[in-house]
Design a protein around this motif. Structure first.
Motif, PDB file in Angstrom:
ATOM      1  N   CYS A   1     -35.980  13.774 -31.425  1.00  0.00           N
ATOM      2  CA  CYS A   1     -35.486  12.381 -32.029  1.00  0.00           C
ATOM      3  C   CYS A   1     -34.535  12.635 -32.824  1.00  0.00           C
ATOM      4  O   CYS A   1     -34.652  12.968 -34.183  1.00  0.00           O
ATOM      5  CB  CYS A   1     -36.796  11.546 -32.621  1.00  0.00           C
ATOM      6  SG  CYS A   1     -36.428   9.939 -33.262  1.00  0.00           S
ATOM      7  N   LYS A   2     -33.407  12.473 -32.549  1.00  0.00           N
ATOM      8  CA  LYS A   2     -31.911  12.843 -33.415  1.00  0.00           C
ATOM      9  C   LYS A   2     -31.093  11.832 -33.674  1.00  0.00           C
ATOM     10  O   LYS A   2     -29.952  12.060 -34.129  1.00  0.00           O
ATOM     11  CB  LYS A   2     -31.447  14.137 -32.688  1.00  0.00           C
ATOM     12  CG  LYS A   2     -32.312  15.215 -32.695  1.00  0.00           C
ATOM     13  CD  LYS A   2     -32.735  15.785 -34.025  1.00  0.00           C
ATOM     14  CE  LYS A   2     -33.883  16.944 -33.947  1.00  0.00           C
ATOM     15  NZ  LYS A   2     -34.467  17.404 -35.159  1.00  0.00           N
ATOM     16  N   SER A   3     -31.487  10.799 -33.189  1.00  0.00           N
ATOM     17  CA  SER A   3     -30.204   9.498 -33.299  1.00  0.00           C
ATOM     18  C   SER A   3     -31.046   7.924 -33.391  1.00  0.00           C
ATOM     19  O   SER A   3     -32.323   8.127 -33.229  1.00  0.00           O
ATOM     20  CB  SER A   3     -29.485   9.361 -31.905  1.00  0.00           C
ATOM     21  OG  SER A   3     -30.099   9.029 -30.759  1.00  0.00           O
ATOM     22  N   ARG A   4     -30.289   7.149 -33.895  1.00  0.00           N
ATOM     23  CA  ARG A   4     -30.803   5.857 -34.027  1.00  0.00           C
ATOM     24  C   ARG A   4     -31.223   5.403 -32.669  1.00  0.00           C
ATOM     25  O   ARG A   4     -31.970   4.569 -32.655  1.00  0.00           O
ATOM     26  CB  ARG A   4     -29.730   5.157 -34.872  1.00  0.00           C
ATOM     27  CG  ARG A   4     -29.732   5.479 -36.283  1.00  0.00           C
ATOM     28  CD  ARG A   4     -28.697   4.607 -36.984  1.00  0.00           C
ATOM     29  NE  ARG A   4     -28.630   4.946 -38.573  1.00  0.00           N
ATOM     30  CZ  ARG A   4     -28.183   4.129 -39.358  1.00  0.00           C
ATOM     31  NH1 ARG A   4     -27.318   3.190 -39.005  1.00  0.00           N
ATOM     32  NH2 ARG A   4     -28.081   4.580 -40.701  1.00  0.00           N
ATOM     33  N   GLU A   5     -30.530   5.440 -31.875  1.00  0.00           N
ATOM     34  CA  GLU A   5     -31.029   4.869 -30.585  1.00  0.00           C
ATOM     35  C   GLU A   5     -32.260   5.477 -29.833  1.00  0.00           C
ATOM     36  O   GLU A   5     -32.997   4.847 -29.413  1.00  0.00           O
ATOM     37  CB  GLU A   5     -29.797   5.469 -29.356  1.00  0.00           C
ATOM     38  CG  GLU A   5     -28.154   4.666 -29.642  1.00  0.00           C
ATOM     39  CD  GLU A   5     -27.531   5.336 -30.696  1.00  0.00           C
ATOM     40  OE1 GLU A   5     -26.518   4.754 -31.153  1.00  0.00           O
ATOM     41  OE2 GLU A   5     -27.807   6.513 -31.101  1.00  0.00           O
TER      42      GLU A   5
END
Length: 492
Positions: free
Chosen positions: A160-164
């Motif tokens: 989980c590495k982005s706001r999306e």
């Protein structure tokens, strides 16, 4: 009855056998040999065991395939180079297929290995978000068993590495699943749930507000910071709450005090790894918050404890990381208030450590030392006294000429302060050969932040400049270039 293997070579050969007893005996023999032994891990890789193990896992036969998956998990624990071997062999694709099976033990064994592989950052590996139904499958598996829940939470947190991606996850029941992991008395489940929550809530205002809206979850996070909890559980709970605080979702006095107390406690731990992560978390919590900086400065023994980070630890490889963490913590502490800067400089002898830090072999330490120097150089008094006496400008000029982008950004930012009119270092710097030319080059840099720092530095030296200096500036940085810089479309 499993067949005993006479040697490692015969065990690998038996992986091609179709007889279940011989196959089971082989995987048991290999598993017992590789666990805890890097040498044997390498030996088995050298004789080409991976294609055979993948073939055994694809049999989907319990318990033989389970044992084969456990061998792969043990190999992954050997380090990054072993993980890269596993990835290039095509193992990840086989493990992904395995989690969609019905057999729970084989699913858990595949999850364990995927978790271990994806804990290593920046791998050239299969993007799990591109696999159809993979993330929803992990969400469903989280509630099937304790082991599955732990592994799925760790995998999700790792990718989980982005706001999306955070937004996608938040459309699932993941928050309830994380809450279930946190409510158990299992330390491993708590750690997995906290890690996943910290990644899910990092720099995301919407998620932070939703988490704070869950009173039971927030209450549990504070419970997990209690001193009777495992210290890594305390750290990860404090990290989650720090995320919420930095986003403004938590702002009451009691919450701030409890989080800060826990982080200070971590900084003063006897364990060097805990001290390291505690100091980094302290930096995250108090950065750009003058109130918390003041509170932290009142904490008994904190500054003295941080200054001990500069004493060589028993682990020479870990010492640079400790020094960098201490510099970052001091940088945050001295960011806004003069009294705190005075305490840091006069009480903890930070200047001598700074001079060594600026010349350290570790890039991480150099960048952190520069950040600390930048923070302390905001003080008029320190610019005129301690920083002048220490001649910090000398290593600063060397660092600003390096090829590393981060070093140039941080050193140019600090140089601006040393060139202010009330800084005695300004005259010394202008006496050095090539200073004006150096500043002109900064303005021409392709990096927007460096370019802005160069403009500020030039502006500082032109203030009250005599005609000779102004002529020198124009000779290196002509009128045309000045006009082009004015019209620069960079956001700064």
């Amino acid at each position: 009855m499993p067949v005993k293997c006479e040697s490692d070579v015969s065990a690998v050969r038996l992986l091609k056998e179709k007889d279940p007893d011989q196959l089971y005996g082989a995987v048991r023999h290999i598993k017992n040999r590789v666990i805890g032994s890097r040498t044997r891990k390498q030996e088995y890789l050298d004789v080409g065991i991976l294609p055979e193990l993948i073939g055994v896992i694809k049999l989907h036969s319990t318990p033989i395939s389970v044992e084969a998956a456990y061998i792969c998990n043990s190999l992954a624990h050997g380090g990054r180079q072993y993980v890269e071997h596993l990835i290039s062999s095509g193992l990840v694709e086989t493990l992904i297929d395995g989690i969609f099976l019905e057999e729970q033990k084989l699913v858990e064994a595949c999850l364990r290995t995927i978790r271990t592989i994806y804990q290593y950052p920046n791998l050239e590996c299969q993007n799990l978000w591109e696999i159809e139904n993979f993330i929803p499958r992990l969400i469903d598996l989280m509630m099937t068993s304790e082991i599955a829940g732990q592994c799925c939470a760790m995998i999700i947190g790792s990718v989980c590495k982005s706001r999306e991606q955070q937004a996608i996850l938040f459309t699932t029941p993941i928050l309830n699943n994380i809450n279930s992991l946190l409510l158990t008395e299992s330390t491993q489940s708590n750690l997995a749930g906290l890690f996943c929550l910290s990644e899910l809530s990092y720099d995301n205002h919407f998620v932070a507000q939703e988490v704070v809206g869950n009173d039971k979850l927030v209450k549990r996070l504070f419970e997990l910071m209690r001193r009777d909890k495992y210290i890594l559980v305390q750290y990860n709970a404090a990290k989650c709450l720090t995320n919420l605080f930095r986003l403004g979702a938590l702002n009451d006095e009691r919450s701030k005090t409890q989080i800060l107390d826990t982080i200070v406690y971590l900084c003063l731990s006897e364990d060097i790894a805990i001290k390291h992560i505690g100091a980094n978390l302290l930096h995250e919590l108090i950065e750009q918050n003058s109130e918390l900086q003041l509170w932290a400065s009142y904490s008994q023994h904190l500054m003295r404890g941080l200054s001990r980070f500069f004493v060589a630890s028993k682990d020479p490889e870990f010492s640079p990381r400790l020094r960098a963490a201490a510099f970052k913590a001091f940088a945050a502490l001295g960011e806004t208030q003069e009294d705190i800067r005075k305490s840091i400089i006069e009480g903890e002898n930070i200047i001598s450590h700074l001079k060594f830090g600026l010349q350290d072999d570790s890039l991480e330490v150099q960048v952190a030392a520069l950040s600390c120097l930048h923070s302390l150089s905001r003080s008029v008094k320190q610019l005129r006294t301690n920083l002048l006496d220490a001649e910090v400008w000398e290593p600063l000029l060397k660092l600003i000429k390096t090829d590393d982008d981060e070093l140039v950004r941080t050193s140019s930012r600090t140089l601006c302060n040393l060139l202010l009119d009330f800084s005695p270092s300004k005259d010394i710097l202008l006496e050095q050969e090539g200073t004006v030319e150096l500043l002109s080059k900064l303005v021409l840099n392709s990096d927007d932040e460096v370019k802005l720092n160069g403009v500020w530095a030039l502006m500082n030296i032109t203030y009250k400049a005599n005609s000779d200096l102004r002529s020198k500036i124009l000779s290196h940085f002509g009128v045309l270039q000045i006009l082009e810089t004015v019209e620069d479309d960079c956001r700064n």
